[in-house]
Design a protein around this motif. Structure first.
Motif, mmCIF file in Angstrom:
data_model
loop_
_atom_site.group_PDB
_atom_site.id
_atom_site.type_symbol
_atom_site.label_atom_id
_atom_site.label_comp_id
_atom_site.label_asym_id
_atom_site.label_seq_id
_atom_site.Cartn_x
_atom_site.Cartn_y
_atom_site.Cartn_z
ATOM 1 N N VAL A 194 0.874 -1.175 0.000
ATOM 2 C CA VAL A 194 0.000 0.000 0.000
ATOM 3 C C VAL A 194 0.908 1.220 0.000
ATOM 4 N N ASP A 195 0.726 2.054 -1.004
ATOM 5 C CA ASP A 195 1.463 3.316 -1.079
ATOM 6 C C ASP A 195 0.535 4.362 -1.678
ATOM 7 N N ALA A 196 1.078 5.478 -2.105
ATOM 8 C CA ALA A 196 0.256 6.578 -2.625
ATOM 9 C C ALA A 196 -0.546 6.183 -3.860
ATOM 10 N N PHE A 255 4.725 -4.095 2.015
ATOM 11 C CA PHE A 255 5.225 -2.717 2.028
ATOM 12 C C PHE A 255 4.106 -1.783 2.435
ATOM 13 N N LEU A 256 4.452 -0.798 3.270
ATOM 14 C CA LEU A 256 3.511 0.218 3.714
ATOM 15 C C LEU A 256 4.212 1.565 3.652
ATOM 16 N N PRO A 258 5.657 -7.242 9.295
ATOM 17 C CA PRO A 258 6.947 -6.681 8.901
ATOM 18 C C PRO A 258 6.854 -5.293 8.264
ATOM 19 N N ALA A 259 5.799 -5.022 7.519
ATOM 20 C CA ALA A 259 5.680 -3.707 6.871
ATOM 21 C C ALA A 259 5.338 -2.608 7.868
ATOM 22 N N LEU A 260 4.706 -2.978 8.975
ATOM 23 C CA LEU A 260 4.305 -1.997 9.986
ATOM 24 C C LEU A 260 5.393 -1.760 11.026
ATOM 25 N N ARG A 261 6.246 -2.748 11.250
ATOM 26 C CA ARG A 261 7.240 -2.671 12.333
ATOM 27 C C ARG A 261 8.170 -1.464 12.274
ATOM 28 N N PRO A 262 8.628 -1.025 11.096
ATOM 29 C CA PRO A 262 9.491 0.169 11.121
ATOM 30 C C PRO A 262 8.808 1.382 11.770
#
Length: 143
Positions: A39-41, A70-71, A99-103
């Motif tokens: 999920v991106d722009a 990916f987020l 994993p995409a949310l952890r950062p």
């Protein structure tokens, strides 16, 4: 803008929004939306519009991001804005980490209204009301 079917009771439905895959299913205690892909722009508006439609069900939401690859930053903000809207509407929304949310969560980015849990089991335990022991009357038992 029509994004496709949302949900039939207890049947899983899959919807593709650009690079994102949303799979939704109703359980007895919540609507579970598993978000995969990215999920991106480029697909953010379509994903958030779809998630907002679940508020009409007036039931808790479990947003499972464990399969998300990916987020983007704008997507992170938008997803949690949608989740906050659930809380403001008096509905419970629980997010399953991945994993995409952890950062973002490692940096301390949190929603003020949305709990983030490590597993789907933890999310279900948050939205499932505790079982009360039966009340024993003089001549019968009732729950």
């Amino acid at each position: 803008m029509r994004t496709g079917p949302i949900l039939r009771h207890r049947q899983a439905h899959v919807l593709h929004c650009g690079g994102a895959r949303l799979e939704s299913q109703a359980s007895s205690s919540a609507v579970v939306v598993m978000l995969g892909g990215w999920v991106d722009a480029s697909n953010l508006d379509q994903v958030t519009a779809t998630l907002r439609r679940f508020t009409s069900m007036r039931t808790p939401l479990i947003l499972d991001l464990s399969k998300l690859e990916f987020l983007g930053v704008s997507a992170f903000r938008a997803l949690f804005a949608v989740a906050d809207q659930y809380g403001e509407a008096g509905l419970l929304c629980v997010v399953v980490d991945g994993p995409a949310l952890r950062p973002y969560t490692n940096l301390g980015a949190q929603s003020r209204l949305v709990p983030i849990v490590d597993s789907a089991e933890s999310a279900h335990s948050r939205v499932t009301p505790p079982c009360r022991p039966p009340v024993v009357a003089r001549d019968r038992t009732r729950c």
